[in-house]
Design a protein around this motif. Structure first.
Motif, short mmCIF file in Angstrom:
data_model
loop_
_atom_site.label_atom_id
_atom_site.label_comp_id
_atom_site.label_asym_id
_atom_site.label_seq_id
_atom_site.Cartn_x
_atom_site.Cartn_y
_atom_site.Cartn_z
N GLU A 1 0.92 3.85 -3.10
CA GLU A 1 0.58 5.24 -2.76
C GLU A 1 1.42 6.32 -3.27
O GLU A 1 1.34 7.33 -4.19
CB GLU A 1 0.38 5.41 -1.02
CG GLU A 1 0.14 7.02 -1.03
CD GLU A 1 -0.17 7.12 0.90
OE1 GLU A 1 0.26 8.24 0.96
OE2 GLU A 1 -0.67 6.23 1.40
N ASN B 1 0.91 8.56 -6.66
CA ASN B 1 1.02 9.81 -6.53
C ASN B 1 1.88 10.68 -7.31
O ASN B 1 1.62 11.69 -8.21
CB ASN B 1 1.36 10.37 -4.98
CG ASN B 1 1.13 11.90 -4.86
OD1 ASN B 1 2.13 12.64 -5.13
ND2 ASN B 1 0.03 12.13 -4.14
N GLN C 1 0.84 -1.16 0.05
CA GLN C 1 0.09 -0.13 -0.01
C GLN C 1 0.82 1.10 0.11
O GLN C 1 0.49 2.14 -0.69
CB GLN C 1 -0.95 0.07 1.25
CG GLN C 1 -1.98 1.13 1.17
CD GLN C 1 -2.93 1.29 0.11
OE1 GLN C 1 -3.27 0.16 -0.39
NE2 GLN C 1 -3.38 2.27 -0.56
#
Length: 163
Positions: free
Chosen positions: A110, A114, A106
């Motif tokens: 992320e 991003n 995760q």
């Protein structure tokens, strides 16, 4: 720090699979995205995702293993490329042949998502200009390797500690 080739390959394939519709997706854009993924992850978690070695050149930051890995992916039929015109430039545009399964954590996902969200729409020229303002680039001389620890000197524009 040993180079994490498999992770590097997965990140490259993920970037291409997520950005295949973007006309700017050439060698320079992928290289800059890799740089920010590695250095942003280091800033937040104290380690690089790939342990790639990045050097400062006159045009920007050069990842040491990029050409070798891309050639491997082309030879193994994971990728192909075409020379395409992007505005006034001829770029190597990469295409993925088959989307593999990605097993990122995760935290990794992320950071990767991003960086793709924030930077993938910029042209190569815009990314190179932006990249030159990042502290790891600014704090070394030409042809020197960038130090991952220099991310801790980033200003607010580049810092990801506020995620």
């Amino acid at each position: 720090m040993d180079f994490k080739k498999e992770k590097y390959i997965k990140i490259i394939l993920y970037i291409i699979s997520r950005c295949t519709h973007k006309e700017n997706l050439g060698k320079t854009v992928i290289s800059v995205l890799l740089y920010f993924i590695d250095f942003n992850y280091y800033e937040l978690y104290g380690e690089s995702l790939t342990n790639e070695i990045y050097s400062k050149s006159r045009i920007g930051i050069v990842p040491k293993h990029f050409n070798e890995v891309m050639n491997h992916l082309i030879r193994s039929h994971n990728l192909y490329y075409r020379q395409e015109v992007y505005y006034y430039y001829l770029i190597k545009r990469y295409y993925i042949r088959q989307i593999p399964l990605f097993n990122f954590t995760q935290e990794e996902l992320e950071i990767i998502d991003n960086v793709i969200y924030e930077l993938s729409d910029f042209s190569a020229t815009e990314l190179l200009i932006y990249q030159r303002g990042d502290m790891p680039y600014k704090l070394v001389n030409l042809d020197e390797e960038l130090d991952y620890n220099h991310v801790f000197y980033r200003d607010e524009l580049y810092s990801v500690r506020n995620y």
